[in-house]
Scaffold this motif. Structure first.
Motif, PDB file in Angstrom:
ATOM      1  N   ARG A   1       4.003   1.605  -0.961  1.00  0.00           N
ATOM      2  CA  ARG A   1       4.693   1.698  -2.250  1.00  0.00           C
ATOM      3  C   ARG A   1       3.764   2.296  -3.307  1.00  0.00           C
ATOM      4  O   ARG A   1       4.132   3.221  -4.021  1.00  0.00           O
ATOM      5  CB  ARG A   1       5.161   0.316  -2.691  1.00  0.00           C
ATOM      6  N   GLN A   2       2.547   1.784  -3.415  1.00  0.00           N
ATOM      7  CA  GLN A   2       1.605   2.285  -4.417  1.00  0.00           C
ATOM      8  C   GLN A   2       1.189   3.720  -4.110  1.00  0.00           C
ATOM      9  O   GLN A   2       1.024   4.534  -5.014  1.00  0.00           O
ATOM     10  CB  GLN A   2       0.378   1.371  -4.509  1.00  0.00           C
ATOM     11  N   TRP A   3       1.040   4.038  -2.838  1.00  0.00           N
ATOM     12  CA  TRP A   3       0.689   5.396  -2.429  1.00  0.00           C
ATOM     13  C   TRP A   3       1.770   6.376  -2.877  1.00  0.00           C
ATOM     14  O   TRP A   3       1.468   7.451  -3.397  1.00  0.00           O
ATOM     15  CB  TRP A   3       0.511   5.429  -0.913  1.00  0.00           C
TER      16      TRP A   3
ATOM     17  N   TYR B   1       0.831  -1.209   0.000  1.00  0.00           N
ATOM     18  CA  TYR B   1       0.000   0.000   0.000  1.00  0.00           C
ATOM     19  C   TYR B   1       0.866   1.259   0.000  1.00  0.00           C
ATOM     20  O   TYR B   1       0.624   2.188  -0.780  1.00  0.00           O
ATOM     21  CB  TYR B   1      -0.937  -0.016   1.209  1.00  0.00           C
TER      22      TYR B   1
ATOM     23  N   ASP C   1       1.471   6.710  -6.734  1.00  0.00           N
ATOM     24  CA  ASP C   1       0.261   7.391  -7.197  1.00  0.00           C
ATOM     25  C   ASP C   1       0.112   8.813  -6.665  1.00  0.00           C
ATOM     26  O   ASP C   1      -0.201   9.731  -7.419  1.00  0.00           O
ATOM     27  CB  ASP C   1      -0.987   6.592  -6.788  1.00  0.00           C
TER      28      ASP C   1
END
Length: 171
Positions: free
Chosen positions: A156-158, A154, A161
């Motif tokens: 990493r993706q945050w 989460y 993005d």
């Protein structure tokens, strides 16, 4: 029409198996144990926002709570710490299996996180990041975030993005 505001760069790399140990004990409960632990570490225990670099092995002690400390790169300290706490009301063990470390760098890190920085120079703080509880350690121009392994994907993706961060290969 206004020009889009350029975002400042943030780079990060992920250490999925950081060299971390967790030390859990009440320093006020047993002064003899506290002295034994600080003797092994060759350093005082850290304060809430001030990590302490040890003399022994160059480890970094990080306060996480009144009875909870992280030790970055504990190396040869672990056997001596385990011996010091044996039979006492204390625990020391590998925390690297339960945490993932993100190292953030780049010109955009200060703009995004300096409001959470507790002071100049080397400092640390348990804080909210991406709505999660993390331990942040500021060192020079980088910030290292220790995140529960279950939240690593989460975070990493945050970063990708929300911050348009660039993931770098681990060094």
């Amino acid at each position: 029409m206004s020009e889009p505001v350029a975002t400042e760069a943030v780079h990060f790399h992920v250490d999925s198996m950081p060299a971390l140990a967790r030390l859990t004990f009440d320093p006020d409960r047993d002064s003899a144990l506290t002295r034994a632990i600080t003797a092994v570490l060759e350093a005082p225990l850290p304060a809430p926002t001030v990590p302490v670099a040890t003399q022994a092995g160059g480890a970094l002690l990080i306060w996480q709570g009144p009875h909870d400390f992280l030790i970055e790169t504990p190396g040869a300290l672990l056997p001596a710490l385990e011996q010091a706490v044996a039979g006492k009301s204390a625990l020391v063990g590998d925390a690297g299996a339960g945490l993932v470390s993100f190292t953030l760098s780049g010109s955009g890190v200060a703009a995004r996180l300096d409001h959470d920085r507790p002071g100049p120079g080397l400092c640390s703080r348990v804080m909210r990041f991406a709505a999660l509880r993390v331990t942040a350690v500021w060192r020079d121009d980088t910030v290292r975030l220790h995140v529960d392994r279950s939240h690593a994907a989460y975070v990493r993706q945050w970063l990708l993005d929300r911050w348009d961060a660039v993931e770098m290969p681990a060094s």
